[in-house]
Design a protein around this motif. Structure first.
Motif, mmCIF file in Angstrom:
data_model
loop_
_atom_site.group_PDB
_atom_site.id
_atom_site.type_symbol
_atom_site.label_atom_id
_atom_site.label_comp_id
_atom_site.label_asym_id
_atom_site.label_seq_id
_atom_site.Cartn_x
_atom_site.Cartn_y
_atom_site.Cartn_z
ATOM 1 N N ARG A 3 -2.911 3.644 17.269
ATOM 2 C CA ARG A 3 -3.114 2.387 17.997
ATOM 3 C C ARG A 3 -3.484 1.227 17.092
ATOM 4 N NH1 ARG A 3 -7.581 2.963 21.777
ATOM 5 N NH2 ARG A 3 -6.846 0.964 22.550
ATOM 6 N N ALA A 4 -3.744 1.543 15.816
ATOM 7 C CA ALA A 4 -4.140 0.472 14.891
ATOM 8 C C ALA A 4 -3.721 0.814 13.474
ATOM 9 C CB ALA A 4 -5.657 0.270 14.946
ATOM 10 N N VAL A 5 -3.454 -0.217 12.696
ATOM 11 C CA VAL A 5 -3.200 -0.042 11.267
ATOM 12 C C VAL A 5 -4.154 -0.966 10.516
ATOM 13 C CG1 VAL A 5 -1.517 -0.097 9.397
ATOM 14 C CG2 VAL A 5 -0.758 0.435 11.723
ATOM 15 N N VAL A 6 -4.887 -0.358 9.593
ATOM 16 C CA VAL A 6 -5.860 -1.120 8.801
ATOM 17 C C VAL A 6 -5.370 -1.145 7.365
ATOM 18 C CG1 VAL A 6 -8.270 -1.248 8.074
ATOM 19 C CG2 VAL A 6 -7.700 -0.374 10.356
ATOM 20 N N PHE A 7 -5.374 -2.335 6.776
ATOM 21 C CA PHE A 7 -4.838 -2.493 5.429
ATOM 22 C C PHE A 7 -5.930 -2.874 4.432
ATOM 23 C CE2 PHE A 7 -1.389 -3.544 8.341
ATOM 24 C CZ PHE A 7 -0.293 -2.894 7.796
ATOM 25 N N ASP A 8 -5.745 -2.399 3.213
ATOM 26 C CA ASP A 8 -6.436 -2.914 2.043
ATOM 27 C C ASP A 8 -5.738 -4.237 1.673
ATOM 28 O OD1 ASP A 8 -7.690 -3.016 -0.609
ATOM 29 O OD2 ASP A 8 -5.771 -2.251 -1.361
ATOM 30 N N LEU A 9 -6.387 -5.055 0.831
ATOM 31 C CA LEU A 9 -5.762 -6.322 0.422
ATOM 32 C C LEU A 9 -5.066 -6.216 -0.946
ATOM 33 C CD1 LEU A 9 -5.257 -9.370 0.829
ATOM 34 C CD2 LEU A 9 -7.494 -9.779 -0.248
ATOM 35 N N TRP A 10 -5.879 -6.034 -2.009
ATOM 36 C CA TRP A 10 -5.329 -6.130 -3.374
ATOM 37 C C TRP A 10 -4.391 -4.981 -3.698
ATOM 38 C CZ3 TRP A 10 -6.339 -10.817 -4.560
ATOM 39 C CH2 TRP A 10 -7.570 -11.403 -4.260
ATOM 40 N N ASP A 11 -3.237 -5.317 -4.185
ATOM 41 C CA ASP A 11 -2.200 -4.346 -4.526
ATOM 42 C C ASP A 11 -1.749 -3.534 -3.318
ATOM 43 O OD1 ASP A 11 -1.457 -5.038 -7.022
ATOM 44 O OD2 ASP A 11 -2.671 -3.576 -8.072
ATOM 45 N N THR A 12 -1.981 -4.116 -2.145
ATOM 46 C CA THR A 12 -1.456 -3.540 -0.902
ATOM 47 C C THR A 12 -0.702 -4.644 -0.157
ATOM 48 O OG1 THR A 12 -3.203 -1.884 -0.760
ATOM 49 C CG2 THR A 12 -2.073 -2.444 1.294
ATOM 50 N N LEU A 13 -1.418 -5.685 0.254
ATOM 51 C CA LEU A 13 -0.772 -6.814 0.940
ATOM 52 C C LEU A 13 -0.400 -7.924 -0.037
ATOM 53 C CD1 LEU A 13 -3.014 -7.098 4.142
ATOM 54 C CD2 LEU A 13 -0.835 -5.896 3.872
ATOM 55 N N VAL A 14 -1.169 -8.043 -1.119
ATOM 56 C CA VAL A 14 -0.876 -9.034 -2.171
ATOM 57 C C VAL A 14 -0.962 -8.320 -3.523
ATOM 58 C CG1 VAL A 14 -1.944 -10.876 -0.799
ATOM 59 C CG2 VAL A 14 -3.283 -9.779 -2.599
ATOM 60 N N ASP A 15 -0.321 -8.904 -4.526
ATOM 61 C CA ASP A 15 -0.440 -8.362 -5.881
ATOM 62 C C ASP A 15 -1.801 -8.728 -6.455
ATOM 63 O OD1 ASP A 15 2.122 -7.277 -6.046
ATOM 64 O OD2 ASP A 15 2.998 -9.188 -6.674
ATOM 65 N N PHE A 16 -2.395 -7.784 -7.172
ATOM 66 C CA PHE A 16 -3.595 -8.131 -7.930
ATOM 67 C C PHE A 16 -3.132 -8.672 -9.283
ATOM 68 C CE2 PHE A 16 -7.069 -7.269 -10.906
ATOM 69 C CZ PHE A 16 -8.030 -8.053 -10.297
ATOM 70 N N ASP A 17 -3.523 -9.908 -9.581
ATOM 71 C CA ASP A 17 -3.079 -10.596 -10.788
ATOM 72 C C ASP A 17 -4.054 -10.291 -11.941
ATOM 73 O OD1 ASP A 17 -2.330 -12.342 -12.765
ATOM 74 O OD2 ASP A 17 -2.436 -14.143 -11.516
ATOM 75 N N VAL A 18 -3.714 -9.271 -12.703
ATOM 76 C CA VAL A 18 -4.620 -8.831 -13.780
ATOM 77 C C VAL A 18 -4.817 -9.950 -14.800
ATOM 78 C CG1 VAL A 18 -4.968 -7.142 -15.630
ATOM 79 C CG2 VAL A 18 -3.890 -6.438 -13.493
ATOM 80 N N GLU A 19 -3.710 -10.532 -15.261
ATOM 81 C CA GLU A 19 -3.817 -11.576 -16.284
ATOM 82 C C GLU A 19 -4.535 -12.806 -15.757
ATOM 83 O OE1 GLU A 19 0.087 -12.312 -17.866
ATOM 84 O OE2 GLU A 19 0.275 -10.206 -18.476
ATOM 85 N N GLY A 20 -4.207 -13.160 -14.512
ATOM 86 C CA GLY A 20 -4.863 -14.327 -13.913
ATOM 87 C C GLY A 20 -6.361 -14.110 -13.776
ATOM 88 N N SER A 21 -6.719 -12.877 -13.453
ATOM 89 C CA SER A 21 -8.130 -12.544 -13.286
ATOM 90 C C SER A 21 -8.860 -12.642 -14.627
ATOM 91 C CB SER A 21 -8.221 -11.139 -12.691
ATOM 92 O OG SER A 21 -9.550 -10.742 -12.618
ATOM 93 N N ILE A 22 -8.209 -12.169 -15.682
ATOM 94 C CA ILE A 22 -8.804 -12.261 -17.021
ATOM 95 C C ILE A 22 -8.923 -13.731 -17.436
ATOM 96 C CG2 ILE A 22 -8.409 -11.763 -19.478
ATOM 97 C CD1 ILE A 22 -7.254 -9.041 -18.571
ATOM 98 N N ALA A 23 -7.901 -14.528 -17.085
ATOM 99 C CA ALA A 23 -7.933 -15.960 -17.431
ATOM 100 C C ALA A 23 -9.121 -16.655 -16.750
ATOM 101 C CB ALA A 23 -6.614 -16.624 -17.027
ATOM 102 N N VAL A 24 -9.380 -16.290 -15.507
ATOM 103 C CA VAL A 24 -10.527 -16.881 -14.786
ATOM 104 C C VAL A 24 -11.822 -16.508 -15.491
ATOM 105 C CG1 VAL A 24 -11.883 -16.733 -12.652
ATOM 106 C CG2 VAL A 24 -9.403 -17.052 -12.535
ATOM 107 N N GLN A 25 -11.925 -15.240 -15.877
ATOM 108 C CA GLN A 25 -13.163 -14.796 -16.542
ATOM 109 C C GLN A 25 -13.322 -15.457 -17.911
ATOM 110 O OE1 GLN A 25 -13.484 -10.509 -16.373
ATOM 111 N NE2 GLN A 25 -13.071 -10.494 -14.187
ATOM 112 N N THR A 26 -12.206 -15.692 -18.587
ATOM 113 C CA THR A 26 -12.274 -16.380 -19.881
ATOM 114 C C THR A 26 -12.749 -17.820 -19.683
ATOM 115 O OG1 THR A 26 -10.504 -14.995 -20.732
ATOM 116 C CG2 THR A 26 -10.910 -17.052 -21.910
#
Ligand SMILES: [Mg+2]
Length: 214
Positions: A3-26
């Protein structure tokens, strides 16, 4: 019956941007005047805290004053806005699930910018329940976060699928409360998370395939 479908977000509904994430941390490291590598390690240590509450205390722990907290939250929000881009077929699948009368849920381990941006993202209005770890103070695979989503959707765990890439032991966590875990991984590639490599349950390589499991 499902009766229901529950989704994860990162790398499920959207791509997890590894490089972008590192750029933010930099960029954050630069504002704190710290070595990027060293900062990244220290920032990663704050993960559990910032994913189960607001960002400001984690930033303040690095010495950010109010103005810098605002600036860095804005920097991270701008990045998250670029990342909340549905993968191919996701919006259509969510609409189809709704048309078939299924309830749609989200459980994401994320920090506050995702929750803040959600209603201006393309996902707006497509879920009956959205559970953000930073808002509820719980993270996967804590049983309570799945039960909260099911409660908000008005279904029993046994009536719900949980679809995710397997981070945070989320698939086994879903099954421990009685949901059916469905692994998603990239076509032609092994699952990224070691714990998901030999997932014994259902698996898909795109979100539209979930419709075939209903
Ligand atoms: Mg994920």
């Amino acid at each position: 019956m499902t009766r229901a479908v529950v989704f994860d977000l990162w790398d499920t509904l959207v791509d997890f941007d590894v490089e972008g994430s590192i750029a933010v941390q930099t960029a954050m490291a630069k504002r704190f005047g710290r070595d990027p590598e060293e900062f990244r390690r220290a920032w990663n240590d704050t993960r559990a805290t910032r994913e189960t509450g607001p960002l400001a205390p984690s930033l303040a722990a690095f010495g950010a004053d109010e103005a810098l907290v605002r600036e860095l939250v804005e920097l991270r929000t701008a990045a998250a806005r670029r990342w909340l881009v549905p993968r191919e077929g996701v919006i259509e699948t969510l609409r189809e699930l709704g048309a078939r009368g299924l309830a749609r849920g989200l459980i994401s381990v994320c920090s506050e910018e995702v929750a803040v941006l959600w209603d201006e993202s393309p996902f707006r209005g497509l879920f009956e329940a959205t559970v953000f770890s930073c808002s509820v103070g719980l993270a996967k695979p804590d049983p309570r976060i799945y039960l909260l989503a099911c409660e908000q959707l008005g279904v029993e765990p046994a009536e719900a699928l949980f679809v995710g890439d397997g981070a945070n032991d989320e698939l086994a966590g879903a099954e421990r409360v009685g949901m059916r875990g469905v692994l998603i991984h990239r076509p032609g590639k092994a699952p990224y998370w070691p714990g998901a490599l030999d997932w014994p349950g259902a698996r898909v390589t795109s979100i539209p395939e979930v419709l075939e499991l209903i």
